[in-house]
Design a protein around this motif. Sequence first.
Motif, PDB file in Angstrom:
ATOM      1  N   HIS A  39       1.218  -1.542  -0.039  1.00 19.21           N
ATOM      2  CA  HIS A  39      -0.203  -0.007   0.332  1.00 19.21           C
ATOM      3  C   HIS A  39       1.041   1.790  -0.121  1.00 19.21           C
ATOM      4  CE1 HIS A  39      -3.079  -3.036   1.013  1.00 19.21           C
ATOM      5  NE2 HIS A  39      -2.560  -2.708   1.514  1.00 19.21           N
ATOM      6  N   VAL A  40       1.951   1.523  -0.265  1.00 23.63           N
ATOM      7  CA  VAL A  40       3.031   2.735  -1.219  1.00 23.63           C
ATOM      8  C   VAL A  40       2.176   3.137  -1.500  1.00 23.63           C
ATOM      9  CG1 VAL A  40       4.776   3.043  -1.517  1.00 23.63           C
ATOM     10  CG2 VAL A  40       5.183   1.255  -0.260  1.00 23.63           C
ATOM     11  N   PRO A  41       1.902   4.837  -1.631  1.00 25.54           N
ATOM     12  CA  PRO A  41       1.443   5.221  -3.211  1.00 25.54           C
ATOM     13  C   PRO A  41       1.581   5.308  -3.720  1.00 25.54           C
ATOM     14  CG  PRO A  41       0.745   6.536  -0.615  1.00 25.54           C
ATOM     15  CD  PRO A  41       1.907   5.539  -0.296  1.00 25.54           C
ATOM     16  N   SER A  42       0.829   6.140  -5.247  1.00 19.97           N
ATOM     17  CA  SER A  42       2.087   5.546  -6.685  1.00 19.97           C
ATOM     18  C   SER A  42       2.830   6.801  -6.161  1.00 19.97           C
ATOM     19  CB  SER A  42       0.645   5.027  -7.570  1.00 19.97           C
ATOM     20  OG  SER A  42      -0.060   6.537  -7.710  1.00 19.97           O
ATOM     21  N   ALA A  43       2.444   7.660  -6.525  1.00 17.98           N
ATOM     22  CA  ALA A  43       3.725   9.086  -6.188  1.00 17.98           C
ATOM     23  C   ALA A  43       4.667   9.366  -5.224  1.00 17.98           C
ATOM     24  CB  ALA A  43       2.534   9.974  -6.018  1.00 17.98           C
ATOM     25  N   ARG A  44       4.364   8.581  -4.323  1.00 22.67           N
ATOM     26  CA  ARG A  44       5.839   8.355  -3.719  1.00 22.67           C
ATOM     27  C   ARG A  44       6.279   6.902  -4.402  1.00 22.67           C
ATOM     28  NH1 ARG A  44       4.881   6.131   1.932  1.00 22.67           N
ATOM     29  NH2 ARG A  44       2.865   8.018   2.450  1.00 22.67           N
ATOM     30  N   MET A  45       6.128   5.630  -4.080  1.00 20.55           N
ATOM     31  CA  MET A  45       6.513   5.395  -5.145  1.00 20.55           C
ATOM     32  C   MET A  45       8.002   5.669  -6.520  1.00 20.55           C
ATOM     33  SD  MET A  45       7.425   2.266  -5.250  1.00 20.55           S
ATOM     34  CE  MET A  45       8.711   0.794  -6.355  1.00 20.55           C
ATOM     35  N   ALA A  46       7.258   6.577  -7.094  1.00 17.88           N
ATOM     36  CA  ALA A  46       7.287   6.861  -8.416  1.00 17.88           C
ATOM     37  C   ALA A  46       8.877   7.818  -8.118  1.00 17.88           C
ATOM     38  CB  ALA A  46       6.730   7.742  -9.514  1.00 17.88           C
ATOM     39  N   PHE A  47       8.184   7.888  -6.772  1.00 20.87           N
ATOM     40  CA  PHE A  47       9.214   9.578  -6.955  1.00 20.87           C
ATOM     41  C   PHE A  47      10.606   8.891  -5.951  1.00 20.87           C
ATOM     42  CE2 PHE A  47      11.398  11.821  -2.587  1.00 20.87           C
ATOM     43  CZ  PHE A  47      12.762  12.323  -3.290  1.00 20.87           C
ATOM     44  N   TYR A  50      12.967   6.359  -9.317  1.00 20.93           N
ATOM     45  CA  TYR A  50      13.887   7.756  -9.739  1.00 20.93           C
ATOM     46  C   TYR A  50      14.628   8.044  -9.126  1.00 20.93           C
ATOM     47  CZ  TYR A  50      11.142   5.888 -13.740  1.00 20.93           C
ATOM     48  OH  TYR A  50      10.798   5.449 -14.374  1.00 20.93           O
ATOM     49  N   ALA A  51      14.516   8.312  -7.748  1.00 12.45           N
ATOM     50  CA  ALA A  51      15.495   9.631  -6.829  1.00 12.45           C
ATOM     51  C   ALA A  51      16.930   8.291  -6.755  1.00 12.45           C
ATOM     52  CB  ALA A  51      14.449   9.809  -6.200  1.00 12.45           C
ATOM     53  N   ILE A  52      16.081   7.311  -6.235  1.00  8.23           N
ATOM     54  CA  ILE A  52      16.788   5.987  -5.843  1.00  8.23           C
ATOM     55  C   ILE A  52      18.590   5.970  -7.321  1.00  8.23           C
ATOM     56  CG2 ILE A  52      17.915   3.713  -4.881  1.00  8.23           C
ATOM     57  CD1 ILE A  52      15.372   4.115  -2.856  1.00  8.23           C
ATOM     58  N   LEU A 208      10.085   7.530   3.647  1.00  5.91           N
ATOM     59  CA  LEU A 208      10.996   6.904   3.088  1.00  5.91           C
ATOM     60  C   LEU A 208      10.826   5.756   4.353  1.00  5.91           C
ATOM     61  CD1 LEU A 208      12.057   4.543   0.634  1.00  5.91           C
ATOM     62  CD2 LEU A 208      14.396   5.446   2.154  1.00  5.91           C
ATOM     63  N   SER A 209       9.864   4.662   4.003  1.00  5.53           N
ATOM     64  CA  SER A 209       9.657   3.334   5.148  1.00  5.53           C
ATOM     65  C   SER A 209      11.064   2.779   5.004  1.00  5.53           C
ATOM     66  CB  SER A 209       8.292   2.904   4.954  1.00  5.53           C
ATOM     67  OG  SER A 209       7.017   3.746   4.888  1.00  5.53           O
ATOM     68  N   GLY A 210      10.921   2.178   6.052  1.00  4.90           N
ATOM     69  CA  GLY A 210      12.212   0.807   6.509  1.00  4.90           C
ATOM     70  C   GLY A 210      11.737  -0.724   6.237  1.00  4.90           C
ATOM     71  N   LEU A 217      12.292  -0.405  -2.626  1.00  4.79           N
ATOM     72  CA  LEU A 217      12.642   0.542  -3.998  1.00  4.79           C
ATOM     73  C   LEU A 217      14.392   1.030  -3.709  1.00  4.79           C
ATOM     74  CD1 LEU A 217      10.662   3.487  -0.809  1.00  4.79           C
ATOM     75  CD2 LEU A 217       9.821   2.746  -3.473  1.00  4.79           C
ATOM     76  N   ILE A 218      15.112   0.807  -3.164  1.00  6.33           N
ATOM     77  CA  ILE A 218      16.003   0.900  -3.793  1.00  6.33           C
ATOM     78  C   ILE A 218      16.322  -0.596  -4.669  1.00  6.33           C
ATOM     79  CG2 ILE A 218      18.739   0.384  -2.499  1.00  6.33           C
ATOM     80  CD1 ILE A 218      17.632   0.395   0.320  1.00  6.33           C
ATOM     81  N   ALA A 219      16.180  -1.807  -5.072  1.00  3.36           N
ATOM     82  CA  ALA A 219      16.111  -2.299  -6.304  1.00  3.36           C
ATOM     83  C   ALA A 219      15.678  -1.975  -6.767  1.00  3.36           C
ATOM     84  CB  ALA A 219      15.541  -3.870  -5.750  1.00  3.36           C
ATOM     85  N   ALA A 220      14.535  -1.151  -7.083  1.00  7.12           N
ATOM     86  CA  ALA A 220      13.783  -0.793  -7.763  1.00  7.12           C
ATOM     87  C   ALA A 220      14.062   0.108  -8.694  1.00  7.12           C
ATOM     88  CB  ALA A 220      12.704  -0.311  -7.672  1.00  7.12           C
ATOM     89  N   GLY A 221      14.823   1.221  -7.481  1.00  7.86           N
ATOM     90  CA  GLY A 221      15.980   2.907  -8.529  1.00  7.86           C
ATOM     91  C   GLY A 221      17.254   1.440  -8.790  1.00  7.86           C
ATOM     92  N   LEU A 222      17.708   0.804  -8.494  1.00  4.17           N
ATOM     93  CA  LEU A 222      19.079   0.518  -9.076  1.00  4.17           C
ATOM     94  C   LEU A 222      18.626  -0.482 -10.483  1.00  4.17           C
ATOM     95  CD1 LEU A 222      21.869   0.022  -9.831  1.00  4.17           C
ATOM     96  CD2 LEU A 222      21.404  -1.729  -7.929  1.00  4.17           C
TER      97      LEU A 222
END
Length: 295
Positions: A39-47, A50-52, A208-210, A217-222
């Motif tokens: 249930h991570v909000p889609s806008a937060r996920m996108a941010f 791509y930031a990572i 950013l949740s733990g 999120l880190i894996a998706a960013g890489l």
Amino acid sequence: MTRFTNLGPARSGALLMIAAGVLFAVINLLTQYATMMLHVPSARMAFWQYAIALLFSLPWVVRHGLSAMKTGHVALHIARVAAAVIGVQLWVAGLAHVPIWQAIALIMLSPFFVTFGAGLFLGEETGAARWLAVTAGFVGGMIILAPWSDAFSLYALYPVAAALFWGITSLLTKRLTRSESPESLTVYLLLLLSPVNFALALGEGVALSGGLTALILIAAGLLTALAQYAIAKAYTVADAAYLQPFDHLKLPLNVGFGVMAFGFVPPGSMWLGAALILAASFYLLRQESRAEQPA
């Protein structure tokens, strides 16, 4: 990825596009799990995605120096990023509600926009073989989607709109490769994406949740950084219209991941559609490879 470029323009471009498809299939799996299950909000996920990705790309800037980032096409970079931002937001929002296989089938409308635009704006030759391959891929996508029997919701339309804006992004990427390096294109995209995505995510919070969420999120960013580089590199060695059918190969990958992770089993017509997509892609590769051989 350097070894791909030693195989000739047709094969190297195709392999780079396929590699990007594999990476994006894993990214889609992680995105859908984070948005649907955690249930991570889609806008937060996108941010954060791509930031990572930007953080993983920064070592290139440090190694080559800021002078390598000079460009005479700031307006084109901004236009490319604007189209990409809209496409990313629509895509992530769609994945929060639409099964992977359906979203991928809809996003396959993008080659039509790219093929039309490549001939109109880039002056590329779009011959009969390319149109045949792209059309066969589109027909395969329509068989999988079966729009005549499915009830389209607003969420189902999100990937269609994303296809349009990603088609624009692809055309601008190809135009910029005439003067920009793949590394420069990747970093400019990620650098300009992050502040816009941040602004769009403010309404739902950007904390950013733990735990598992942070790892995803880190894996998706890489993987996003690697996939964007592969696409930019592919466009430096092959025409935009030629590369699009190979983008269809992400369909069976996403379907397989969706079945394994979420139990999203598409209807039986998916296999016929996938066969058309694969046949079209490899037919085009064979035609382009023959054209490269000396007489």
